[in-house]
Design a protein around this motif. Structure first.
Motif, mmCIF file in Angstrom:
data_model
loop_
_atom_site.group_PDB
_atom_site.id
_atom_site.type_symbol
_atom_site.label_atom_id
_atom_site.label_comp_id
_atom_site.label_asym_id
_atom_site.label_seq_id
_atom_site.Cartn_x
_atom_site.Cartn_y
_atom_site.Cartn_z
ATOM 1 N N ASN A 107 44.498 -55.637 -86.830
ATOM 2 C CA ASN A 107 43.747 -56.293 -85.746
ATOM 3 C C ASN A 107 42.919 -57.479 -86.241
ATOM 4 O O ASN A 107 41.724 -57.607 -85.957
ATOM 5 C CB ASN A 107 42.825 -55.294 -85.033
ATOM 6 C CG ASN A 107 43.609 -54.278 -84.219
ATOM 7 O OD1 ASN A 107 44.751 -54.532 -83.838
ATOM 8 N ND2 ASN A 107 43.000 -53.134 -83.955
ATOM 9 N N GLN A 130 40.930 -54.249 -80.211
ATOM 10 C CA GLN A 130 42.254 -53.676 -79.973
ATOM 11 C C GLN A 130 42.844 -54.105 -78.626
ATOM 12 O O GLN A 130 44.039 -54.412 -78.518
ATOM 13 C CB GLN A 130 42.171 -52.144 -80.019
ATOM 14 C CG GLN A 130 43.513 -51.436 -79.874
ATOM 15 C CD GLN A 130 44.422 -51.680 -81.059
ATOM 16 O OE1 GLN A 130 44.094 -51.326 -82.185
ATOM 17 N NE2 GLN A 130 45.574 -52.311 -80.825
ATOM 18 N N ASN A 162 46.337 -56.051 -78.096
ATOM 19 C CA ASN A 162 47.420 -55.456 -77.308
ATOM 20 C C ASN A 162 48.007 -56.468 -76.328
ATOM 21 O O ASN A 162 49.223 -56.525 -76.116
ATOM 22 C CB ASN A 162 46.911 -54.235 -76.536
ATOM 23 C CG ASN A 162 46.678 -53.041 -77.440
ATOM 24 O OD1 ASN A 162 47.170 -52.995 -78.570
ATOM 25 N ND2 ASN A 162 45.922 -52.062 -76.957
ATOM 26 N N GLU A 163 47.126 -57.278 -75.726
ATOM 27 C CA GLU A 163 47.595 -58.291 -74.782
ATOM 28 C C GLU A 163 48.437 -59.349 -75.491
ATOM 29 O O GLU A 163 49.426 -59.835 -74.954
ATOM 30 C CB GLU A 163 46.417 -58.941 -74.061
ATOM 31 C CG GLU A 163 45.619 -57.999 -73.160
ATOM 32 C CD GLU A 163 46.457 -57.418 -72.025
ATOM 33 O OE1 GLU A 163 47.533 -57.976 -71.709
ATOM 34 O OE2 GLU A 163 46.033 -56.400 -71.453
ATOM 35 N N LYS A 206 50.147 -58.832 -78.223
ATOM 36 C CA LYS A 206 51.418 -58.189 -78.585
ATOM 37 C C LYS A 206 52.424 -58.367 -77.466
ATOM 38 O O LYS A 206 53.591 -58.700 -77.675
ATOM 39 C CB LYS A 206 51.196 -56.687 -78.833
ATOM 40 C CG LYS A 206 50.736 -56.310 -80.212
ATOM 41 C CD LYS A 206 50.675 -54.791 -80.335
ATOM 42 C CE LYS A 206 50.114 -54.350 -81.650
ATOM 43 N NZ LYS A 206 50.039 -52.866 -81.757
ATOM 44 N N LYS A 207 51.954 -58.147 -76.233
ATOM 45 C CA LYS A 207 52.815 -58.311 -75.052
ATOM 46 C C LYS A 207 53.248 -59.769 -74.894
ATOM 47 O O LYS A 207 54.393 -60.062 -74.564
ATOM 48 C CB LYS A 207 52.079 -57.854 -73.792
ATOM 49 C CG LYS A 207 51.670 -56.391 -73.777
ATOM 50 C CD LYS A 207 50.813 -56.084 -72.551
ATOM 51 C CE LYS A 207 50.232 -54.687 -72.593
ATOM 52 N NZ LYS A 207 49.314 -54.439 -71.440
ATOM 53 N N SER A 209 39.835 -51.859 -69.259
ATOM 54 C CA SER A 209 41.250 -51.515 -69.416
ATOM 55 C C SER A 209 41.647 -50.354 -68.506
ATOM 56 O O SER A 209 40.823 -49.507 -68.197
ATOM 57 C CB SER A 209 41.539 -51.131 -70.873
ATOM 58 O OG SER A 209 41.207 -52.190 -71.740
#
Length: 259
Positions: free
Chosen positions: A144, A178, A182-183, A185-186, A259
């Motif tokens: 991260n 995190q 994650n966003e 990663k998408k 989230s």
């Protein structure tokens, strides 16, 4: 010298050239220079006038050292400014406004790449040029973190393509929460392949990345929709927290809660 500093020097040079035209430096008097500064101050903040004067003074001192001129016509100049410099709270959002913007930015990620830039600006404090210079290889999704080691020239005044950061201290590795990672990663899964593997690549852009004007427009429109202070992307770097504010919750916690 980094690209941003060079751009500021070029702007100062243009202002001097536009005003004095073909007049030789040997012919410029203290009175001439004071009038120039007074005219410039009519449409600029005092801090901006001071920066211009600093650039000119440096050139004049070099000219004196080289025996081109004998007198420092910048010495004793009186600086003023018509536009009041913004207070910290006018340049940046306070904590509650930042929290509102962060939540809404996540809700709007499907509307375009500009919102990902705004999200990263809020959660990382990166400069716009630093974000434009990011490659997917700079993202360490396991730990991260994001590595910042370069800028990307996104205007005609800047060095095109990859260029140096503002200073040596700007080269750094920062930890990202995190939820934000994650966003991204998408985003990586649906990103457009490009020669330099740029995160904020835009095929139709002259400079191959998001334009500062486009992101600022998106940000200001979002702030307007939310009824909070309208700021620029640069203002995302330092969320303004009033001294009386007793909340010490991190942006990570805010984003996670949304989230």
């Amino acid at each position: 010298m980094n690209a941003n500093t060079m751009a500021r020097y070029k702007t100062s040079i243009k202002n001097v050239e536009d005003y004095f035209s073909a007049k030789k430096i040997q012919d410029i008097t203290k009175r001439d220079y004071q009038i120039f500064i007074n005219e410039y101050a009519k449409t600029h903040a005092k801090d901006t006038v001071r920066k211009l004067n600093t650039h000119v003074r440096a050139c004049v001192r070099d000219a004196i050292d080289e025996c081109v001129i004998r007198i420092d016509f910048t010495r004793g100049v009186k600086l003023s400014g018509d536009k009041k410099t913004k207070l910290p709270e006018e340049k940046h959002l306070d904590f509650d406004e930042s929290e509102i913007l962060l939540k809404e930015t996540k809700n709007r990620l499907d509307r375009g790449l500009s919102y990902y830039c705004i999200l990263l600006g809020i959660t990382s404090g990166m400069r716009f040029a630093e974000m434009m210079g990011l490659q997917w290889s700079d993202f360490d999704f396991k730990n991260n973190t994001v590595r910042i080691s370069k800028n990307w020239g996104y205007t005609a005044k800047m060095e095109q393509g990859f260029c140096a950061t503002k200073n040596e201290q700007s080269v750094r590795t920062i930890t990202i929460d995190q939820a934000t990672m994650n966003e991204f990663k998408k985003l990586k899964l649906k990103s457009i392949a490009n020669e330099h593997n740029l995160v904020f690549f835009v095929m139709t852009s002259k400079y191959h990345v998001l334009s500062n004007a486009a992101v600022n427009k998106t940000l200001k429109n979002t702030c307007k929709d939310l009824g909070i202070k309208e700021i620029s992307v640069h203002g995302l770097r330092h969320p303004y927290v009033k001294p009386t504010t007793k909340k010490f919750i991190t942006f990570f916690e805010v984003f996670r809660a949304a989230s």
